[in-house]
Scaffold this motif. Sequence first.
Motif, mmCIF file in Angstrom:
data_model
loop_
_atom_site.group_PDB
_atom_site.id
_atom_site.type_symbol
_atom_site.label_atom_id
_atom_site.label_comp_id
_atom_site.label_asym_id
_atom_site.label_seq_id
_atom_site.Cartn_x
_atom_site.Cartn_y
_atom_site.Cartn_z
ATOM 1 N N ILE A 1 0.866 -1.177 0.000
ATOM 2 C CA ILE A 1 0.000 0.000 0.000
ATOM 3 C C ILE A 1 0.907 1.233 0.000
ATOM 4 C CG2 ILE A 1 -0.208 0.186 2.524
ATOM 5 C CD1 ILE A 1 -3.369 0.637 1.662
ATOM 6 N N SER A 2 0.406 2.321 -0.523
ATOM 7 C CA SER A 2 1.174 3.569 -0.537
ATOM 8 C C SER A 2 1.142 4.214 0.842
ATOM 9 C CB SER A 2 0.583 4.526 -1.566
ATOM 10 O OG SER A 2 1.156 5.811 -1.420
ATOM 11 N N LYS A 3 2.231 4.869 1.188
ATOM 12 C CA LYS A 3 2.299 5.524 2.502
ATOM 13 C C LYS A 3 1.281 6.641 2.645
ATOM 14 C CE LYS A 3 5.830 9.027 1.764
ATOM 15 N NZ LYS A 3 7.047 9.597 2.341
ATOM 16 N N THR A 4 0.778 7.165 1.522
ATOM 17 C CA THR A 4 -0.192 8.255 1.582
ATOM 18 C C THR A 4 -1.647 7.765 1.586
ATOM 19 O OG1 THR A 4 -0.088 8.512 -0.820
ATOM 20 C CG2 THR A 4 1.375 9.915 0.502
ATOM 21 N N ASP A 5 -1.851 6.462 1.417
ATOM 22 C CA ASP A 5 -3.214 5.919 1.472
ATOM 23 C C ASP A 5 -3.737 5.991 2.904
ATOM 24 O OD1 ASP A 5 -3.436 5.315 -1.229
ATOM 25 O OD2 ASP A 5 -2.696 3.271 -0.987
ATOM 26 N N SER A 6 -5.046 5.926 3.034
ATOM 27 C CA SER A 6 -5.640 5.969 4.374
ATOM 28 C C SER A 6 -5.483 4.619 5.071
ATOM 29 C CB SER A 6 -7.124 6.327 4.295
ATOM 30 O OG SER A 6 -7.874 5.236 3.795
ATOM 31 N N LYS B 1 -10.163 6.697 8.354
ATOM 32 C CA LYS B 1 -10.298 7.321 7.034
ATOM 33 C C LYS B 1 -9.505 8.621 6.926
ATOM 34 C CE LYS B 1 -14.589 5.140 5.715
ATOM 35 N NZ LYS B 1 -15.950 5.259 5.236
ATOM 36 N N GLU C 1 -8.095 2.165 4.018
ATOM 37 C CA GLU C 1 -7.799 1.394 2.813
ATOM 38 C C GLU C 1 -6.864 0.228 3.128
ATOM 39 O OE1 GLU C 1 -6.895 3.926 -0.734
ATOM 40 O OE2 GLU C 1 -7.452 5.543 0.643
ATOM 41 N N ALA C 2 -5.916 0.450 4.020
ATOM 42 C CA ALA C 2 -4.979 -0.611 4.404
ATOM 43 C C ALA C 2 -5.706 -1.754 5.118
ATOM 44 C CB ALA C 2 -3.874 -0.044 5.288
ATOM 45 N N ARG D 1 -3.312 8.731 7.646
ATOM 46 C CA ARG D 1 -2.536 8.133 6.553
ATOM 47 C C ARG D 1 -1.675 6.988 7.092
ATOM 48 N NH1 ARG D 1 -1.432 13.277 6.049
ATOM 49 N NH2 ARG D 1 0.818 12.990 6.316
ATOM 50 N N VAL D 2 -1.413 6.026 6.251
ATOM 51 C CA VAL D 2 -0.607 4.866 6.615
ATOM 52 C C VAL D 2 0.736 5.292 7.193
ATOM 53 C CG1 VAL D 2 0.604 2.856 5.666
ATOM 54 C CG2 VAL D 2 -1.771 3.303 5.000
#
Length: 146
Positions: free
Chosen positions: A22-27, A72, A30-31, A75-76
């Motif tokens: 997962i991207s570090k900027t995803d919530s 939500k 989402e993870a 961020r990750v």
Amino acid sequence: MSTTVGQILQTKPDSGRTVYTISKTDSVYEAIKLMAEKGIGALLVLDGDTVAGIVTERDYARKVVLRDRSSKDTRVEQIMTASVRYVSPQQTSDECMALMTERRMRHLPVMDKGQLVGIVSIGDLVKSVIADQQFIISQLEHYIHG
């Protein structure tokens, strides 16, 4: 007799090669959603093509739920562990168990010649140790009765 990480990866259903990221900027939401969909407990966190960290269900429980944050809106990168320990396919299950115990970790990414080739969990290692012990017991029983 200790099984290698490479052997453990080969016994996993998907050959252990699938590593979900997962991207570090995803919530964080989402993870957690991705972990639930895939039935896994950790994701490697990417910053572009570079591994930036690892995020686990434990991170979520301790750094989001217990701190009353919104999954939500978080961020990750805000809850991930940035220092990721890796192992190689040649390392043994015993070495990995020692590292996981010492560092209180449950997941170890596997790197081979600079490439990410899989991930092993504490469950994978326990399963391997049990299989090794059952094999030894079987051999001893055969020797005694044979």
